[in-house]
Design a protein around this motif. Sequence first.
Motif, PDB file in Angstrom:
ATOM      1  N   PRO A  43       0.818  -1.218   0.000  1.00 58.25           N
ATOM      2  CA  PRO A  43       0.000   0.000   0.000  1.00 58.25           C
ATOM      3  C   PRO A  43       0.849   1.264   0.000  1.00 58.25           C
ATOM      4  CG  PRO A  43      -0.880  -1.589   1.534  1.00 58.25           C
ATOM      5  CD  PRO A  43       0.442  -2.139   1.074  1.00 58.25           C
ATOM      6  N   GLY A  44       0.551   2.158  -0.918  1.00 60.15           N
ATOM      7  CA  GLY A  44       1.263   3.428  -0.987  1.00 60.15           C
ATOM      8  C   GLY A  44       2.621   3.369  -1.650  1.00 60.15           C
ATOM      9  N   LYS A  45       2.971   2.211  -2.158  1.00 62.88           N
ATOM     10  CA  LYS A  45       4.276   2.056  -2.796  1.00 62.88           C
ATOM     11  C   LYS A  45       4.119   1.635  -4.248  1.00 62.88           C
ATOM     12  CE  LYS A  45       6.938   0.946   1.354  1.00 62.88           C
ATOM     13  NZ  LYS A  45       7.928   0.013   1.951  1.00 62.88           N
ATOM     14  N   GLU A  46       5.174   1.835  -5.008  1.00 65.03           N
ATOM     15  CA  GLU A  46       5.161   1.424  -6.404  1.00 65.03           C
ATOM     16  C   GLU A  46       5.349  -0.090  -6.519  1.00 65.03           C
ATOM     17  OE1 GLU A  46       6.940   5.464  -8.531  1.00 65.03           O
ATOM     18  OE2 GLU A  46       8.008   3.571  -8.683  1.00 65.03           O
ATOM     19  N   ARG A  47       4.870  -0.627  -7.625  1.00 63.17           N
ATOM     20  CA  ARG A  47       5.061  -2.040  -7.883  1.00 63.17           C
ATOM     21  C   ARG A  47       6.544  -2.292  -8.155  1.00 63.17           C
ATOM     22  NH1 ARG A  47       0.643  -5.027 -11.541  1.00 63.17           N
ATOM     23  NH2 ARG A  47      -0.577  -3.870  -9.982  1.00 63.17           N
ATOM     24  N   GLU A  48       7.087  -3.298  -7.504  1.00 66.69           N
ATOM     25  CA  GLU A  48       8.510  -3.585  -7.661  1.00 66.69           C
ATOM     26  C   GLU A  48       8.738  -5.020  -8.105  1.00 66.69           C
ATOM     27  OE1 GLU A  48      10.822  -3.510  -4.085  1.00 66.69           O
ATOM     28  OE2 GLU A  48       9.342  -4.638  -2.919  1.00 66.69           O
ATOM     29  N   GLY A  49       9.786  -5.199  -8.866  1.00 64.29           N
ATOM     30  CA  GLY A  49      10.148  -6.534  -9.318  1.00 64.29           C
ATOM     31  C   GLY A  49      10.769  -7.334  -8.195  1.00 64.29           C
ATOM     32  N   VAL A  50      10.362  -8.587  -8.081  1.00 61.68           N
ATOM     33  CA  VAL A  50      10.864  -9.476  -7.048  1.00 61.68           C
ATOM     34  C   VAL A  50      11.823 -10.504  -7.652  1.00 61.68           C
ATOM     35  CG1 VAL A  50      10.235 -11.226  -5.357  1.00 61.68           C
ATOM     36  CG2 VAL A  50       8.818  -9.167  -5.619  1.00 61.68           C
ATOM     37  N   ALA A  51      11.364 -11.162  -8.704  1.00 63.13           N
ATOM     38  CA  ALA A  51      12.180 -12.206  -9.326  1.00 63.13           C
ATOM     39  C   ALA A  51      11.737 -12.399 -10.768  1.00 63.13           C
ATOM     40  CB  ALA A  51      12.057 -13.516  -8.557  1.00 63.13           C
ATOM     41  N   GLU A  91       8.233  -6.780   6.104  1.00 68.63           N
ATOM     42  CA  GLU A  91       8.361  -5.899   4.944  1.00 68.63           C
ATOM     43  C   GLU A  91       8.089  -6.614   3.620  1.00 68.63           C
ATOM     44  OE1 GLU A  91      10.594  -6.335   7.420  1.00 68.63           O
ATOM     45  OE2 GLU A  91      12.673  -6.281   6.655  1.00 68.63           O
ATOM     46  N   ASP A  92       7.882  -7.934   3.666  1.00 66.14           N
ATOM     47  CA  ASP A  92       7.475  -8.672   2.477  1.00 66.14           C
ATOM     48  C   ASP A  92       5.968  -8.592   2.251  1.00 66.14           C
ATOM     49  OD1 ASP A  92       9.857 -11.184   3.381  1.00 66.14           O
ATOM     50  OD2 ASP A  92      10.074  -9.654   1.812  1.00 66.14           O
ATOM     51  N   THR A  93       5.255  -8.013   3.204  1.00 69.09           N
ATOM     52  CA  THR A  93       3.801  -7.883   3.079  1.00 69.09           C
ATOM     53  C   THR A  93       3.450  -7.035   1.872  1.00 69.09           C
ATOM     54  OG1 THR A  93       3.422  -8.131   5.455  1.00 69.09           O
ATOM     55  CG2 THR A  93       1.733  -6.970   4.195  1.00 69.09           C
ATOM     56  N   ALA A  94       2.645  -7.602   0.978  1.00 71.35           N
ATOM     57  CA  ALA A  94       2.260  -6.915  -0.260  1.00 71.35           C
ATOM     58  C   ALA A  94       1.308  -7.801  -1.052  1.00 71.35           C
ATOM     59  CB  ALA A  94       3.498  -6.613  -1.111  1.00 71.35           C
ATOM     60  N   MET A  95       0.742  -7.211  -2.092  1.00 78.48           N
ATOM     61  CA  MET A  95       0.031  -7.986  -3.098  1.00 78.48           C
ATOM     62  C   MET A  95       1.089  -8.467  -4.093  1.00 78.48           C
ATOM     63  SD  MET A  95      -3.009  -9.055  -3.983  1.00 78.48           S
ATOM     64  CE  MET A  95      -4.295  -7.896  -3.475  1.00 78.48           C
ATOM     65  N   TYR A  96       1.082  -9.748  -4.365  1.00 79.19           N
ATOM     66  CA  TYR A  96       2.066 -10.327  -5.277  1.00 79.19           C
ATOM     67  C   TYR A  96       1.390 -10.657  -6.607  1.00 79.19           C
ATOM     68  CZ  TYR A  96       5.670 -10.640  -1.740  1.00 79.19           C
ATOM     69  OH  TYR A  96       6.629 -10.325  -0.802  1.00 79.19           O
ATOM     70  N   TYR A  97       2.063 -10.239  -7.684  1.00 80.57           N
ATOM     71  CA  TYR A  97       1.537 -10.432  -9.023  1.00 80.57           C
ATOM     72  C   TYR A  97       2.541 -11.227  -9.858  1.00 80.57           C
ATOM     73  CZ  TYR A  97      -1.419  -6.436  -7.808  1.00 80.57           C
ATOM     74  OH  TYR A  97      -2.304  -5.583  -7.202  1.00 80.57           O
ATOM     75  N   GLY A 106      12.587  -7.789 -19.173  1.00 79.09           N
ATOM     76  CA  GLY A 106      13.044  -6.747 -18.277  1.00 79.09           C
ATOM     77  C   GLY A 106      12.768  -7.035 -16.827  1.00 79.09           C
ATOM     78  N   ARG A 107      13.065  -6.059 -15.994  1.00 75.71           N
ATOM     79  CA  ARG A 107      12.919  -6.219 -14.550  1.00 75.71           C
ATOM     80  C   ARG A 107      11.938  -5.222 -13.951  1.00 75.71           C
ATOM     81  NH1 ARG A 107      19.412  -6.839 -13.195  1.00 75.71           N
ATOM     82  NH2 ARG A 107      19.741  -8.745 -14.392  1.00 75.71           N
ATOM     83  N   THR A 108      11.329  -4.413 -14.782  1.00 74.48           N
ATOM     84  CA  THR A 108      10.360  -3.453 -14.276  1.00 74.48           C
ATOM     85  C   THR A 108       8.975  -3.784 -14.804  1.00 74.48           C
ATOM     86  OG1 THR A 108      10.608  -1.896 -16.100  1.00 74.48           O
ATOM     87  CG2 THR A 108      12.169  -1.702 -14.276  1.00 74.48           C
TER      88      THR A 108
END
Length: 125
Positions: A43-51, A91-97, A106-108
Amino acid sequence: QAQLVESGGGSVQAGGSLRLSCAASGFFYIYSSYCMGWFRQAPGKEREGVATSYRGGGSTYYADSVKGRFTISRDNAKSTLYLQMNSLKPEDTAMYYCAAVRGYCGRTSRDYNYWGQGTQVTVSS
């Protein structure tokens, strides 16, 4: 119609593990020809690449924040992508896509053009 469906999210305590799955269907080209990635958005953060799992699955990429704790894998015969998450932190709490692209791997998030609906991961301290 191409579709990605994530599953396996849930609530765990810090230090616990979860395994996410992403089932692909309806893609025009063979699944192994697609670059597959896991992303997350808190929440409130940009979507980030995990793997990222490169075409065929022979090469992988991990964000520094998850390196050594998360493992991406794919079963091309089942058209399924996985993310094994160990030693989870709050800090791993998030919606995972999960996401797919047949072009540049790419990675973004802007590098991918197919997206699932997401699965929620909540890690409590």
